[in-house]
Design a protein around this motif. Sequence first.
Motif, short mmCIF file in Angstrom:
data_model
loop_
_atom_site.label_atom_id
_atom_site.label_comp_id
_atom_site.label_asym_id
_atom_site.label_seq_id
_atom_site.Cartn_x
_atom_site.Cartn_y
_atom_site.Cartn_z
N ARG A 4 1.22 -1.31 -0.15
CA ARG A 4 0.24 -0.25 0.02
C ARG A 4 0.88 1.38 -0.04
O ARG A 4 0.47 2.14 -0.69
CB ARG A 4 -0.94 -0.34 1.20
N LEU A 5 2.04 1.13 0.43
CA LEU A 5 2.29 2.17 0.70
C LEU A 5 3.33 2.91 -0.51
O LEU A 5 3.38 3.34 -1.16
CB LEU A 5 4.19 2.25 1.99
N VAL A 10 3.56 5.91 -5.35
CA VAL A 10 3.86 5.92 -7.05
C VAL A 10 2.14 6.39 -7.74
O VAL A 10 2.96 7.66 -9.22
CB VAL A 10 3.58 4.25 -7.99
N VAL A 11 0.80 6.30 -7.43
CA VAL A 11 0.01 7.59 -7.30
C VAL A 11 0.97 8.55 -6.79
O VAL A 11 0.42 9.54 -7.64
CB VAL A 11 -0.89 7.11 -6.60
N ALA A 12 1.41 9.33 -5.67
CA ALA A 12 1.85 10.44 -5.82
C ALA A 12 2.47 10.68 -5.94
O ALA A 12 2.48 11.95 -6.90
CB ALA A 12 2.10 10.72 -4.51
N LEU A 13 3.78 10.36 -6.61
CA LEU A 13 4.60 10.75 -7.90
C LEU A 13 4.05 10.49 -9.49
O LEU A 13 4.27 12.04 -10.39
CB LEU A 13 5.95 9.47 -7.50
#
Length: 189
Positions: A4-5, A10-13
Amino acid sequence: MIFRLLVGLVVALSVGFGTSYYALTDGRLFAAVRVGAWAAWPDIGQPTPDPYSRAYLARTGTLQLGYAEGLQFTAATDDSGDPLDARCQYRLTGKVPGASFWTLVATDPDGVNIAASPELPGLHSERVARWADGGLNATVGRAMGPGNWLEIEGNGMFRLVLTLYDAVVFSGANTTIEAMPSIEKVACQ
């Protein structure tokens, strides 16, 4: 937990780099005004545009009209939503919003004028025949058409740019655009 981390990272980047890329390539989506196939960004000429517009202007180095100077509309599609193609012929009909002067040019995606004649790089309000009601009647394409003709050359996609100088649109209390010229595909070669 670690999965999850990693997904969150990946989503944030992706979002961060994606918005940065957008801001540096075409950050004009915010505050766009759309009428049919035409789009304009009236806030881009403000002294303090939004951060995305500022990044776009800094990257491209293009000069924009000030808020009181005029407004530029662009169309990359016809009224049916198909991309404008230089191998096709288009008819523009209808009213142009009130302005002291306006120009209509065809450009490639990089903003280079694709008019076939250097003597006639575009149409302008002082030298066009109009319908009886004052509306625009123009043909854009390689082949001559009825009304005013803007001859273009090249292949591939292009844009139409309608610039209104000293426009009454968005001045004072008037903040609506009732109509723009329609863009209809007539034929393709």
